[in-house]
Design an enzyme around this catalytic site. Structure first.
Site, PDB file in Angstrom:
ATOM      1  N   LYS A  25      51.250  51.865  34.780  1.00  0.00           N
ATOM      2  CA  LYS A  25      50.522  51.949  33.508  1.00  0.00           C
ATOM      3  C   LYS A  25      51.273  52.796  32.481  1.00  0.00           C
ATOM      4  O   LYS A  25      51.365  52.423  31.315  1.00  0.00           O
ATOM      5  CB  LYS A  25      49.120  52.508  33.767  1.00  0.00           C
ATOM      6  CG  LYS A  25      48.273  51.547  34.600  1.00  0.00           C
ATOM      7  CD  LYS A  25      46.989  52.209  35.054  1.00  0.00           C
ATOM      8  CE  LYS A  25      46.175  51.304  35.949  1.00  0.00           C
ATOM      9  NZ  LYS A  25      45.052  52.019  36.600  1.00  0.00           N
ATOM     10  N   LYS A  77      48.843  44.601  35.787  1.00  0.00           N
ATOM     11  CA  LYS A  77      49.776  45.680  35.398  1.00  0.00           C
ATOM     12  C   LYS A  77      51.107  45.581  36.127  1.00  0.00           C
ATOM     13  O   LYS A  77      52.151  45.952  35.595  1.00  0.00           O
ATOM     14  CB  LYS A  77      49.131  47.044  35.635  1.00  0.00           C
ATOM     15  CG  LYS A  77      48.716  47.268  37.068  1.00  0.00           C
ATOM     16  CD  LYS A  77      47.424  48.019  37.206  1.00  0.00           C
ATOM     17  CE  LYS A  77      46.844  47.716  38.558  1.00  0.00           C
ATOM     18  NZ  LYS A  77      45.589  48.310  38.846  1.00  0.00           N
ATOM     19  N   GLY A 106      37.243  48.209  37.132  1.00  0.00           N
ATOM     20  CA  GLY A 106      35.916  47.616  37.338  1.00  0.00           C
ATOM     21  C   GLY A 106      35.850  46.226  36.758  1.00  0.00           C
ATOM     22  O   GLY A 106      36.553  45.893  35.800  1.00  0.00           O
TER      23      GLY A 106
HETATM   24  N1  HSE Z   1      42.857  51.286  41.527  1.00  0.00           N
HETATM   25  C1  HSE Z   1      42.968  51.380  40.105  1.00  0.00           C
HETATM   26  C2  HSE Z   1      42.305  52.664  39.658  1.00  0.00           C
HETATM   27  C3  HSE Z   1      42.339  50.179  39.497  1.00  0.00           C
HETATM   28  O1  HSE Z   1      41.693  53.330  40.477  1.00  0.00           O
HETATM   29  O2  HSE Z   1      42.393  53.049  38.505  1.00  0.00           O
HETATM   30  C4  HSE Z   1      42.692  49.953  38.072  1.00  0.00           C
HETATM   31  O3  HSE Z   1      44.060  49.787  37.884  1.00  0.00           O
END
Ligand code: HSE
Length: 415
Positions: free
Chosen positions: A200, A100, A298
């Site tokens: 995101k 990302k 994950g």
């Molecule tokens: N650390 C991020 C989360 C991982 O907790 O969503 C996925 O981008």
């Protein structure tokens, strides 16, 4: 047979190898040819793995091998991922990534390079992990004008807030638990300060509105200042606090985009997205609200989205996919400070809550007080409607000059 290379054998890279190995028959059927991992790039040694012979430490071996037509980037971080992706796209190789940071910072440039060279640059895993969201926005919802996207985009912070809401656990304790359970990084700053969610929502905004939005142009707040007192006020107001990434198209043609903890009403579709789950609401003019829900991170969920992109690439060797957006336009993002909204304000003054609120009311006429159970003497919470953040801050400064302590201010969602 389609030869591919995987850059990085960390959580996602090893997951990609696992999914390819455990689903070989169905993947071959869907891709219409076998996918063969010819190289794995990693500086570490993995002598016990059954595919140990496929490892290389030299990216140039991959770059120079004309048989490798797809490179899967799972290293994370901006460099060397960006340099490698550029070199691949300049040398006849499509790129699939889960990164990302890379897409949020360099998406427009890499998409343009892919387009010039008639290659694919695909990144389904970069926003929702295992939740499909890039293809749905760019393909399935393509007949709509998307007006707004709002999402719980970070599992770590959603887990922490859920513990605070459901079990009255403090922020630090909930963070420690998230780390012990492997839901939070040892350095969780990108998550708890909102940077991860910001990347995101920037990718989703770029995709939905066709113009690149850079994370540095987005107002970003994390959850480190959220207290159990704030959580209790949200409950008394009729909702919960969630870390939300939100983008909307304004009538002016500019966009409003932010990441911030928000009060969201219990009836909202996102209110029950709990624990490490993510939820993304896309508001289309023809569809109305469409909500995507699932595990946003994950090993296997993310790897599943990466491998789906690889299958798509194999099926489209000779045809480019639909993804594209322009580079950023100046002044495209309306500054957060200028956009009116509703806010919750949490203050403390003296020992009497009614008197504390009365002091606030002088500056915020029409503010509606929220009374929570077990209110601390001198503490007050109230909502202010239709105010710009810059006007709010100015009045809060005046309130502080009157000796009132400002404990927090939190945006109230409009979805
Ligand atoms: N650390 C991020 C989360 C991982 O907790 O969503 C996925 O981008």
């Amino acid at each position: 047979m389609a030869d591919i290379a995987v850059l990085g054998h960390g959580v996602v890279g090893s997951g990609v190898l696992e999914v390819l190995r455990t689903h070989v028959d169905s993947i071959t059927r869907r891709a219409k040819e076998e996918i063969h991992v010819k190289y794995i790039l990693d500086l570490r040694e993995f002598p016990d793995l059954p595919y140990a012979n496929s490892f290389t430490k030299d990216f140039n071996v991959i770059l120079k091998d004309a048989d490798v037509k797809i490179v899967v980037e799972c290293m994370g971080g901006l460099e060397p991922a960006f340099t490698f992706a550029k070199q691949c796209l300049s040398n006849g190789k499509s790129v699939v990534t889960s990164n990302k940071e890379l897409v949020a910072a360099k998406g427009a440039e890499l998409l343009a390079l892919a387009q010039r060279n008639n290659l694919n640059f695909l990144f389904e895993a970069s926003v929702g992990g295992g939740i499909p969201i890039i293809r749905p926005i760019s393909q399935c919802l393509a007949a709509n004008e998307v007006g707004e996207i709002a999402g719980i985009l970070n599992g770590t912070t959603n887990f922490i807030l859920t513990k605070m809401i459901r079990e009255q656990m403090g922020f630090e304790e909930a963070l420690k638990m998230a780390q012990e359970l492997g839901y939070a990084e040892r350095d969780p700053s990108a998550d708890v300060e909102g940077a991860d969610a910001c990347r995101k929502i920037c990718i989703l905004a770029s995709l939905a509105f066709g113009t690149h939005v850079y994370p540095e142009n987005v107002h970003t707040e994390g959850i480190t200042k959220i207290t159990l007192g704030d959580v209790a006020y949200a409950g008394a107001w009729g909702g919960v606090i969630k870390l939300i990434g939100q983008v909307s198209m304004l009538e002016s043609g500019k966009i409003a985009i932010l990441v911030a903890p928000m009060f969201i009403h219990r009836d909202s579709q996102l209110a029950n997205v709990d624990d490490v789950f993510n939820g993304i609401l896309v508001r289309g003019d023809a569809t109305g609200d469409v909500v995507f829900y699932g595990k946003g991170a994950g090993k296997l969920p993310t790897a599943s989205a990466v491998v789906a992109d690889v299958i798509d690439c194999v099926k489209h060797f000779k045809a480019r996919k639909y993804l594209f957006w322009e580079d950023a336009k100046p002044d495209y993002v309306e500054p957060f400070e200028k956009i009116p909204g509703d806010f919750f304000v949490h203050i403390q003054s003296g020992e009497n809550s009614a008197e504390a609120f009365a002091q606030a009311e002088e500056l915020f006429p029409g503010a509606s007080r929220i009374i929570r159970k077990e209110e601390v003497p001198g503490e007050a919470g109230f909502c202010v409607n239709g105010i710009t953040p810059e006007a709010l801050e100015e009045r809060l400064r005046s309130l502080e000059q009157k000796g009132v302590a400002l404990l927090n201010r939190i945006k109230i969602s409009d979805f």
